[in-house]
Design an enzyme around this catalytic site. Sequence first.
Site, short mmCIF file in Angstrom:
data_model
loop_
_atom_site.label_atom_id
_atom_site.label_comp_id
_atom_site.label_asym_id
_atom_site.label_seq_id
_atom_site.Cartn_x
_atom_site.Cartn_y
_atom_site.Cartn_z
N HIS A 96 -9.29 -8.67 -7.82
CA HIS A 96 -9.20 -8.14 -6.46
C HIS A 96 -9.74 -9.18 -5.49
O HIS A 96 -10.73 -9.85 -5.77
CB HIS A 96 -10.06 -6.87 -6.36
N LYS A 104 0.85 -1.18 0.00
CA LYS A 104 0.00 0.00 0.00
C LYS A 104 0.89 1.24 0.00
O LYS A 104 1.91 1.28 0.71
CB LYS A 104 -0.89 0.01 1.24
N GLU A 109 -11.32 -2.80 -8.38
CA GLU A 109 -12.09 -3.25 -7.21
C GLU A 109 -13.26 -2.33 -6.90
O GLU A 109 -14.25 -2.77 -6.33
CB GLU A 109 -11.18 -3.39 -5.98
N GLU A 125 -1.78 0.49 -8.72
CA GLU A 125 -3.19 0.15 -8.60
C GLU A 125 -3.98 1.33 -8.05
O GLU A 125 -3.52 2.01 -7.13
CB GLU A 125 -3.30 -1.06 -7.67
N ASP A 170 -13.89 -7.44 -9.24
CA ASP A 170 -14.28 -7.76 -7.87
C ASP A 170 -15.52 -8.64 -7.96
O ASP A 170 -16.43 -8.38 -8.74
CB ASP A 170 -14.58 -6.46 -7.11
N ASP A 208 -0.22 -0.03 -4.48
CA ASP A 208 -1.65 0.22 -4.49
C ASP A 208 -1.94 1.52 -3.73
O ASP A 208 -1.69 1.60 -2.53
CB ASP A 208 -2.37 -0.95 -3.80
#
Lengths: 433, 433
Positions: free
Chosen positions: A344, A213, A294, A267, A317, A241
């Site tokens: 995702h 992240k 997602e 992402e 997703d 991400d």
Amino acid sequence: MRVVALETHDIRFPTSLELDGSDAMNPDPDYSAAYVVLRTDEGAKGHGFAFTIGRGNDIQTTAIKALEPYVVGRDCSDLGAVYRDIVGDSQLRWLGPEKGVMHMAISAVMNALWDLRAKLAGKPLWLLLAELSPEEIVDLLDFRYITDALTQQDALDILRAAEPGKRARIEQLRADGFPAYTTSPGWLGYDDDKLRRLCKEALDEGFTQIKLKVGADLDDDKRRMRIAREVCGTGFPIAVDANQRWDVETAIAWIGALAEFEPWWVEEPTSPDDMLGHAAIAREIAPIPVATGEHVQNRIVFKQLLQAGAISFLQLDAARVGGVNENIAILLLAAKFGVPVCPHAGGVGLCELVQHLAMFDFIAVSGSMDGRVIEYIDHLHEHFVDPVVIENGSYVAPLAPGFSSALRAESLAEFAYPWGPVWNTANESPPIS
Amino acid sequence: MRVVALETHDIRFPTSLELDGSDAMNPDPDYSAAYVVLRTDEGAKGHGFAFTIGRGNDIQTTAIKALEPYVVGRDCSDLGAVYRDIVGDSQLRWLGPEKGVMHMAISAVMNALWDLRAKLAGKPLWLLLAELSPEEIVDLLDFRYITDALTQQDALDILRAAEPGKRARIEQLRADGFPAYTTSPGWLGYDDDKLRRLCKEALDEGFTQIKLKVGADLDDDKRRMRIAREVCGTGFPIAVDANQRWDVETAIAWIGALAEFEPWWVEEPTSPDDMLGHAAIAREIAPIPVATGEHVQNRIVFKQLLQAGAISFLQLDAARVGGVNENIAILLLAAKFGVPVCPHAGGVGLCELVQHLAMFDFIAVSGSMDGRVIEYIDHLHEHFVDPVVIENGSYVAPLAPGFSSALRAESLAEFAYPWGPVWNTANESPPIS
């Protein structure tokens, strides 16, 4: 296939206590499921859910309950017709159309119907779908608003081209599973030692990709990327991400500053609604690829992301768009544009669901595993009756009939909100209702 | 400004009985309001609502109720801060973000806060907003995800450029009102004689534009356009509205077949989520202009419609995006791209709300009425405490303090769903709850 009752459960896990799932946009999620059980006369049940991160899970549950008249007492044999009926209801459509709370409710109910269908057929969902003919698959879809990119004939052509080799791919899948990547090392709430340790563990466990992240603080991101790169080595795929944290120009600058660490993909650099923004970012940061999906609300937005050349990886997703039916349309759109689907997962039960879609994609749509991985996060699987199994960094193909979507009865009782024992710590009685 | 209670009402009008509001996508709407009342210690109240067309109004009401902790007991003096707090709540955001049921709930609550603010100030909302400084207006906004098209400095520049002449425009508005167009003649459920009669009445009442619903049957559309053109004469603006009925290629062909009747604009030719589709249609049908907006979910989608050159008229809706605050950002985006705003109205109370935004736009943002008209539909105004007034085909500037958003107490009682007398025809008692 006749449903006689639809019941809902508001289930919440207090994940915010451990900072599991913390990222730049979502500092304190309580991973939750607006859970639906469809009952039949014969005893078979179908299970589905919308995944939320806490507050609002009651709204989501209310929206699922509102779909009761669309399935209870009706003949649900033709899941293409049921899907088009629900999505096309003009009054409910006003609440979207095909987005947000109402669309996630449709997803939960359609996925529960698919779970029921697969259970009645005695097959895992991936296999049930993979054994449908191209014509049967096309009958499940709603081509409205995508025919400028994918016609019914295009879909048939793609599915027919994947017919040869299906059996061999099923055997390959059963033998080797489907490659996974892990996001577990990379939550923002973890300190550097935990990051280093979890990166090492990911390598030891055979994962061939990890994800970190980013997006809260650039210096932190650089330091954490450097640590991950040190542990994983040059060339090892490390995706990042940003969870929608940036505007377009910030994204371009920030990714530029991380380029030296060679992110495998970036992402959700910006709003999931911003197709043109994603396209602009993709142009500017090339050759670093952009991934998203997602939070993409439906096939129409995915269509445009593909038309605009905005994404190199499509991250569908399982529980945000209109369930299995719409996700098959999205798999076909991705195949048409030659973009690999890397679903995702995480949350509550998203790994359990999405493995079926990725395996169906491999067998019957794209026919390929090249560049494809399914996200894996080691959260909350213990609450599922048929949890995912990871071996050597790959998802093992599930064999139990259904969509792997059923929560355990004990978990339903313990994490019920607000009166289950986990939440009702004062041990008060529920109000009389 | 302190709110001590938030109460909700599920209000539904049985409009489907008369085919008022029938179009190609919405054959039988029951126009409804998920209505919210904010109470204060001092007795002043704020009113807002989300507009729906029947089923699902209970979901919408539940979503509004979930926002109670964000306003009740809090200091709501800074409406920019309140708006950014609610929209930015990470857990609720997961249900959108900024779209569908949850975002319409935010709209209802923010609009109710603005109604309250204007009542406390003793001014109609349009005037309250028009008298804010450019800096105060910019403080109300959330620039996230739009800075690639509109920066804070851009917004200040636009607002400052409109400062000269404000007083004169306020006087002009008070004297002449704001031009309206009427959709009342054009509902699909009406027969040819009723269409002809209503077109004639529209002209007699001084409207300078009308709109017809199209998209269900091409031969019907041609016949109805021919009738309207005969009654209204060559050159009179007759817009057409397809209510999202078409895919991209169908839209291009269908509009081509109607081109001989010179539609003033083509509204919602396809999915509101399809920016690239709208852009492709606009290119192909030029010089016939494209209009859209009533179902556009937020400023990010409007930004892209403008960036892609997809629309010649922007039709904001007062109660779908995040209320007054987000609509000001949308007005500024439109001004930046030089596209006139012609708001969507009709439904329940949308005329009442949106007149304030269009009047604020004229006075303080675009500074112009060129090419600008507000939709008008003669439905359900009798249920409002301060209904819109149309004179000579124009909206008369409202003078009562507030946002014109309060429903009459009698209407709240009569149309309450499901236990008001209009719905509870069997005169059953409500269940004990």
